[in-house]
Design an enzyme around this catalytic site. Structure first.
Site, PDB file in Angstrom:
ATOM      1  CE  LYS A  80      -4.575   0.895   0.525  1.00  0.00           C
ATOM      2  NZ  LYS A  80      -5.692   0.185   0.165  1.00  0.00           N
ATOM      3  N   GLY A 179     -24.449   3.247   3.359  1.00  0.00           N
ATOM      4  CA  GLY A 179     -23.385   4.066   2.304  1.00  0.00           C
ATOM      5  C   GLY A 179     -23.880   3.415   0.846  1.00  0.00           C
ATOM      6  CB  VAL A 180     -26.137   3.952  -1.598  1.00  0.00           C
ATOM      7  CG1 VAL A 180     -26.949   2.932  -1.004  1.00  0.00           C
ATOM      8  CG2 VAL A 180     -26.906   5.466  -1.442  1.00  0.00           C
ATOM      9  N   GLY A 181     -22.478   4.637  -2.240  1.00  0.00           N
ATOM     10  CA  GLY A 181     -21.584   5.131  -3.192  1.00  0.00           C
ATOM     11  C   GLY A 181     -21.324   4.244  -4.202  1.00  0.00           C
ATOM     12  CB  VAL A 183     -19.378  -0.691  -3.003  1.00  0.00           C
ATOM     13  CG1 VAL A 183     -19.597  -2.241  -2.559  1.00  0.00           C
ATOM     14  CG2 VAL A 183     -17.806  -0.582  -3.605  1.00  0.00           C
TER      15      VAL A 183
HETATM   16  P1  NAD Z   1     -17.873   5.820  -1.892  1.00  0.00           P
HETATM   17  O1  NAD Z   1     -17.078   6.906  -1.310  1.00  0.00           O
HETATM   18  O2  NAD Z   1     -18.038   5.648  -3.583  1.00  0.00           O
HETATM   19  O3  NAD Z   1     -18.961   5.222  -1.196  1.00  0.00           O
HETATM   20  C1  NAD Z   1     -18.934   5.434   0.356  1.00  0.00           C
HETATM   21  C2  NAD Z   1     -20.442   6.127   0.547  1.00  0.00           C
HETATM   22  O4  NAD Z   1     -20.510   6.041   1.922  1.00  0.00           O
HETATM   23  C3  NAD Z   1     -20.799   7.567   0.179  1.00  0.00           C
HETATM   24  O5  NAD Z   1     -21.765   7.898  -0.487  1.00  0.00           O
HETATM   25  C4  NAD Z   1     -20.648   8.342   1.458  1.00  0.00           C
HETATM   26  O6  NAD Z   1     -21.377   9.534   1.309  1.00  0.00           O
HETATM   27  C5  NAD Z   1     -21.142   7.339   2.514  1.00  0.00           C
HETATM   28  N1  NAD Z   1     -21.170   7.581   3.709  1.00  0.00           N
HETATM   29  C6  NAD Z   1     -19.927   7.792   4.392  1.00  0.00           C
HETATM   30  N2  NAD Z   1     -20.101   8.210   5.734  1.00  0.00           N
HETATM   31  C7  NAD Z   1     -21.316   7.591   6.300  1.00  0.00           C
HETATM   32  C8  NAD Z   1     -21.972   7.417   7.245  1.00  0.00           C
HETATM   33  N3  NAD Z   1     -21.619   7.698   8.302  1.00  0.00           N
HETATM   34  N4  NAD Z   1     -23.238   6.986   7.061  1.00  0.00           N
HETATM   35  C9  NAD Z   1     -23.912   6.672   6.054  1.00  0.00           C
HETATM   36  N5  NAD Z   1     -23.105   6.727   4.678  1.00  0.00           N
HETATM   37  C10 NAD Z   1     -21.882   7.222   4.580  1.00  0.00           C
HETATM   38  O7  NAD Z   1     -17.047   4.398  -1.527  1.00  0.00           O
HETATM   39  P2  NAD Z   1     -16.759   2.860  -2.342  1.00  0.00           P
HETATM   40  O8  NAD Z   1     -15.915   2.913  -3.306  1.00  0.00           O
HETATM   41  O9  NAD Z   1     -18.172   2.745  -2.523  1.00  0.00           O
HETATM   42  O10 NAD Z   1     -16.295   2.227  -1.278  1.00  0.00           O
HETATM   43  C11 NAD Z   1     -17.185   1.788  -0.178  1.00  0.00           C
HETATM   44  C12 NAD Z   1     -16.264   1.023   1.019  1.00  0.00           C
HETATM   45  O11 NAD Z   1     -16.010  -0.182   0.341  1.00  0.00           O
HETATM   46  C13 NAD Z   1     -15.123   1.776   1.448  1.00  0.00           C
HETATM   47  O12 NAD Z   1     -15.033   1.361   2.919  1.00  0.00           O
HETATM   48  C14 NAD Z   1     -13.996   0.975   0.569  1.00  0.00           C
HETATM   49  O13 NAD Z   1     -12.757   1.045   1.291  1.00  0.00           O
HETATM   50  C15 NAD Z   1     -14.316  -0.315   0.571  1.00  0.00           C
HETATM   51  N6  NAD Z   1     -14.235  -1.158  -0.900  1.00  0.00           N
HETATM   52  C16 NAD Z   1     -14.266  -0.446  -1.956  1.00  0.00           C
HETATM   53  C17 NAD Z   1     -13.861  -1.152  -3.033  1.00  0.00           C
HETATM   54  C18 NAD Z   1     -14.134  -0.594  -4.627  1.00  0.00           C
HETATM   55  O14 NAD Z   1     -14.012  -1.440  -5.460  1.00  0.00           O
HETATM   56  N7  NAD Z   1     -14.709   0.558  -4.550  1.00  0.00           N
HETATM   57  C19 NAD Z   1     -13.156  -2.159  -3.054  1.00  0.00           C
HETATM   58  C20 NAD Z   1     -13.120  -2.996  -1.845  1.00  0.00           C
HETATM   59  C21 NAD Z   1     -13.401  -2.055  -0.439  1.00  0.00           C
END
Ligand code: NAD
Length: 351
Positions: A80, A179-181, A183
């Protein structure tokens, strides 16, 4: 605290700090293990309050990548990198070119990709100075956005866990997504298509509106997600969702989501097991994204095109691994996260 005394230092092979005077780049690249292959893991940009905090984070995250890559059965070790800085104000093409030069100095023992605070667009600049950067668009080997593949793995993991807990499919079950970002958004669509009812929350109103419109999900306030009536809880926001306090409120029997580092403390992990919850270890169920990136590294190394069939085969294998974690947890009466750690260590030691 010095490097070797840090509790986060766990047999790391190398830790290198790089400074570039011209751009102000301060980065640390940690290679935890190259036993299974070159180390791979994202580059996080964060305004760490001190270099000690950055060091601790990179040590912890790089070891986690060794475990994640081993459980995804990838021929990759764990590494990392962190850039100390504010991703909203501190980014420039030159900064990421300097970062690429730092990655190049690690000599191919570490492959970088995007992570929190960095994007594929940033990595394009890094790539000008090194070939050891993956997760980009626009070339034959490119793997694109890993999030849909992460979500697909999480979806399949939820199906698996729900079958164990409730003996059937998702039809009629309620899944609460925190969290509906990237993933969580893709996951919501897949769950909706499979007949699950959804309760969703986010701190981003626009993301919430989009997902609710597309899936008919019920929307609740961020803190209320722990109190809703749902059979499955899917943490897909930041880490630390599972605490003693939230465990006291959750009604779900299954915890399975995409977020990293879901268990806030070891005590919360033990409590979750005592309560009889079925927990899909985070770094196992969310291994789809790094698998997608691994397909790009593989294609670049071989001078081939990106192969989605290879990703699919690895994803199927990942689900077998998750099933094995669940089975061993029952047979040995031990928490799934403990079983997964042990399996990951054994896989690393076996090569
Ligand atoms: P992202 O930033 O697109 O989505 C995260 C969402 O969580 C955002 O919409 C944010 O507004 C929301 N959020 C933050 N704090 C919050 C809270 N207290 N309550 C409710 N919602 C909240 O990130 P992502 O890429 O979707 O990743 C999400 C998680 O999955 C992270 O922990 C990341 O490390 C993990 N992850 C992602 C991937 C990937 O392929 N993107 C792979 C492995 C792990």
């Amino acid at each position: 605290m010095s490097l070797f005394d840090s509790p986060a230092f766990q047999g790391h092979e190398s830790v290198q700090a790089f400074h570039d005077e011209r751009t102000g780049l301060k980065t640390i690249i940690a290679v935890h293990s190259t036993a299974r292959g070159p180390a791979a893991g994202g580059c996080r940009m964060w305004p760490y309050p001190s270099s000690e905090a950055a060091l601790e984070d990179v040590l912890r995250l790089s070891r986690a990548m060794s475990y994640k890559n081993a459980m995804a059965d990838l021929e990759l070790g764990g590494g990392k990198s962190v850039i100390i800085g504010d991703s909203h104000t501190g980014k420039s093409p030159a900064l990421f070119e300097a970062f690429g030069a730092a990655v190049e100095k690690v000599g191919g023992r570490y492959w970088a990709a995007e992570d929190v605070g960095t994007s594929p667009a940033d990595m394009v600049h890094a790539r000008k100075r090194t070939r050891f950067v993956a997760g980009l668009d626009g070339h034959d080997a490119a793997s694109g956005d890993p999030s849909p593949v992460t979500a697909e793995g999480v979806f399949r993991g939820i199906v698996l866990a729900a079958r164990r807990a409730f003996g059937g499919g998702l039809d009629g079950l309620t899944v609460a997504i925190q969290g509906v970002g990237h993933v969580g958004g893709f996951l919501a669509e897949k769950l909706h298509a499979a007949g699950a009812k959804l309760v969703v929350t986010d701190v981003n109103a626009e993301a919430l509106r989009r997902v609710a419109e597309a899936t008919g999900a019920e929307v609740v306030a961020p803190d209320a997600i722990f109190d809703c009536e749902a059979e499955v809880f899917a943490p897909c926001a930041l880490g630390g969702a599972i605490t003693l306090a939230t465990l006291g409120r959750l009604k779900a029997k299954v915890i399975a989501g995409g977020a990293n580092n879901q268990i806030a403390t070891a005590e919360a992990g033990r409590r979750m097991f005592e309560k009889g919850l079925i927990y899909a270890p985070d770094y196992v169920i969310n291994g789809g994204g790094i698998t997608n990136v691994a397909a790009e590294i593989r294609a670049l190394d071989r001078g081939e095109r990106f192969d989605p069939l290879w990703v699919e085969a690895k994803l199927a294998r990942l689900m077998q691994t998750l099933e094995e974690v669940f089975n061993r947890s029952v047979q040995e009466d031990r928490p799934t996260q403990v079983v997964a750690d042990e399996m990951a260590r054994a896989r690393i030691a076996a090569v």
